[in-house]
Design a protein around this motif. Structure first.
Motif, PDB file in Angstrom:
ATOM      1  N   SER A  43      13.223 -13.734  -5.276  1.00  0.00           N
ATOM      2  CA  SER A  43      12.538 -12.772  -6.050  1.00  0.00           C
ATOM      3  C   SER A  43      10.937 -12.777  -5.813  1.00  0.00           C
ATOM      4  CB  SER A  43      12.544 -12.502  -7.420  1.00  0.00           C
ATOM      5  OG  SER A  43      13.913 -12.524  -7.856  1.00  0.00           O
ATOM      6  N   LEU A  44      10.227 -11.504  -5.747  1.00  0.00           N
ATOM      7  CA  LEU A  44       8.838 -11.372  -5.538  1.00  0.00           C
ATOM      8  C   LEU A  44       8.340 -10.419  -6.485  1.00  0.00           C
ATOM      9  CD1 LEU A  44       8.192 -11.871  -1.849  1.00  0.00           C
ATOM     10  CD2 LEU A  44       7.369 -13.605  -3.559  1.00  0.00           C
ATOM     11  N   ARG A  45       7.150 -10.367  -6.951  1.00  0.00           N
ATOM     12  CA  ARG A  45       6.436  -9.195  -7.399  1.00  0.00           C
ATOM     13  C   ARG A  45       5.317  -8.699  -6.971  1.00  0.00           C
ATOM     14  NH1 ARG A  45       3.864  -8.680 -13.486  1.00  0.00           N
ATOM     15  NH2 ARG A  45       4.748  -6.667 -14.219  1.00  0.00           N
ATOM     16  N   LEU A  46       5.483  -7.572  -6.388  1.00  0.00           N
ATOM     17  CA  LEU A  46       3.999  -7.077  -5.747  1.00  0.00           C
ATOM     18  C   LEU A  46       3.166  -6.293  -6.664  1.00  0.00           C
ATOM     19  CD1 LEU A  46       5.496  -5.600  -2.415  1.00  0.00           C
ATOM     20  CD2 LEU A  46       4.820  -8.051  -2.949  1.00  0.00           C
ATOM     21  N   SER A  47       2.081  -6.511  -6.635  1.00  0.00           N
ATOM     22  CA  SER A  47       1.079  -5.708  -7.488  1.00  0.00           C
ATOM     23  C   SER A  47       0.082  -4.857  -6.447  1.00  0.00           C
ATOM     24  CB  SER A  47       0.001  -6.500  -8.261  1.00  0.00           C
ATOM     25  OG  SER A  47       1.033  -7.339  -9.279  1.00  0.00           O
ATOM     26  N   CYS A  48      -0.318  -3.795  -7.206  1.00  0.00           N
ATOM     27  CA  CYS A  48      -1.084  -2.773  -6.266  1.00  0.00           C
ATOM     28  C   CYS A  48      -2.288  -2.618  -7.435  1.00  0.00           C
ATOM     29  CB  CYS A  48      -0.564  -1.346  -5.920  1.00  0.00           C
ATOM     30  SG  CYS A  48      -1.727  -0.173  -4.996  1.00  0.00           S
ATOM     31  N   ALA A  49      -3.566  -2.930  -7.067  1.00  0.00           N
ATOM     32  CA  ALA A  49      -4.830  -2.505  -8.133  1.00  0.00           C
ATOM     33  C   ALA A  49      -5.409  -1.331  -7.480  1.00  0.00           C
ATOM     34  CB  ALA A  49      -5.693  -3.746  -8.129  1.00  0.00           C
ATOM     35  N   ALA A  50      -5.720  -0.530  -8.407  1.00  0.00           N
ATOM     36  CA  ALA A  50      -6.227   0.879  -7.947  1.00  0.00           C
ATOM     37  C   ALA A  50      -7.799   0.938  -8.658  1.00  0.00           C
ATOM     38  CB  ALA A  50      -5.463   2.137  -8.527  1.00  0.00           C
ATOM     39  N   SER A  51      -8.544   1.361  -7.738  1.00  0.00           N
ATOM     40  CA  SER A  51     -10.112   1.381  -8.345  1.00  0.00           C
ATOM     41  C   SER A  51     -10.179   2.771  -8.622  1.00  0.00           C
ATOM     42  CB  SER A  51     -10.922   0.834  -7.079  1.00  0.00           C
ATOM     43  OG  SER A  51     -10.856   1.872  -6.000  1.00  0.00           O
ATOM     44  N   THR A  52      -9.722   3.319  -9.568  1.00  0.00           N
ATOM     45  CA  THR A  52      -9.893   4.854 -10.205  1.00  0.00           C
ATOM     46  C   THR A  52     -10.056   4.626 -11.730  1.00  0.00           C
ATOM     47  OG1 THR A  52      -9.480   6.825 -10.448  1.00  0.00           O
ATOM     48  CG2 THR A  52      -7.624   5.319  -9.659  1.00  0.00           C
ATOM     49  N   ARG A  53     -10.443   5.397 -12.587  1.00  0.00           N
ATOM     50  CA  ARG A  53     -10.447   5.676 -13.723  1.00  0.00           C
ATOM     51  C   ARG A  53      -9.400   6.658 -14.375  1.00  0.00           C
ATOM     52  NH1 ARG A  53     -16.814   5.379 -15.762  1.00  0.00           N
ATOM     53  NH2 ARG A  53     -17.288   3.402 -15.015  1.00  0.00           N
ATOM     54  N   THR A  54      -8.835   7.275 -13.173  1.00  0.00           N
ATOM     55  CA  THR A  54      -8.051   8.323 -13.462  1.00  0.00           C
ATOM     56  C   THR A  54      -6.648   8.068 -12.853  1.00  0.00           C
ATOM     57  OG1 THR A  54      -8.667   9.636 -11.393  1.00  0.00           O
ATOM     58  CG2 THR A  54      -9.620   9.973 -13.615  1.00  0.00           C
ATOM     59  N   PHE A  55      -6.338   6.723 -12.865  1.00  0.00           N
ATOM     60  CA  PHE A  55      -5.140   6.064 -12.174  1.00  0.00           C
ATOM     61  C   PHE A  55      -3.812   6.943 -12.650  1.00  0.00           C
ATOM     62  CE2 PHE A  55      -2.280   3.468 -10.028  1.00  0.00           C
ATOM     63  CZ  PHE A  55      -1.345   2.777 -11.075  1.00  0.00           C
TER      64      PHE A  55
END
Length: 124
Positions: free
Chosen positions: A17-29
């Motif tokens: 198993s793996l868990r991918l993350s995606c961080a978004a640089s927006t206040r309106t995600f």
């Protein structure tokens, strides 16, 4: 402009198993529908999963249904992809993408922003 940064890729044995993350640089995600795509060497980019703005609706490619789970944390501006029972054919660069459409989005051309990708390699 939305900047997306994926993390969590790596090398794993088949069945792992793996868990991918995606961080978004927006206040309106929470305004964005989100998705995961992947591209294996020599192949076109393909749809993996998508989730609507609130996380209440998801959709998966048949090849990952029942093994992968897409989710999001709007308070933390982060998208996730939990990948279980990995197979060698899951090996690819995985990309997250954001669409101005708040619904689920399946077509790559309907996404407005893309991350740089994270490599997932599954050994047999």
């Amino acid at each position: 402009q939305v900047h997306l940064v994926e993390s969590g890729g790596g090398l794993v044995q088949a069945g792992g198993s793996l868990r991918l993350s995606c961080a978004a640089s927006t206040r309106t995600f929470s305004d964005y529908g989100m998705g995961w795509f992947r591209q294996a060497p020599g192949k076109e980019r393909e749809f993996v999963a998508t989730i609507n703005w609130i996380g209440g609706t998801t959709y998966y490619a048949d090849s990952v249904k029942g093994r992968f789970t897409i989710s999001r944390d709007n308070a933390k501006n982060t998208l996730f992809l939990q990948m279980n029972s990995l197979k060698p054919e899951d090996t690819a660069v995985y990309y997250c993408a954001a669409s101005r459409r708040p619904s689920i989005v399946l077509v790559a051309s309907d996404f407005d922003y893309w991350g740089q990708g994270t490599q997932v390699t599954v050994s047999s």
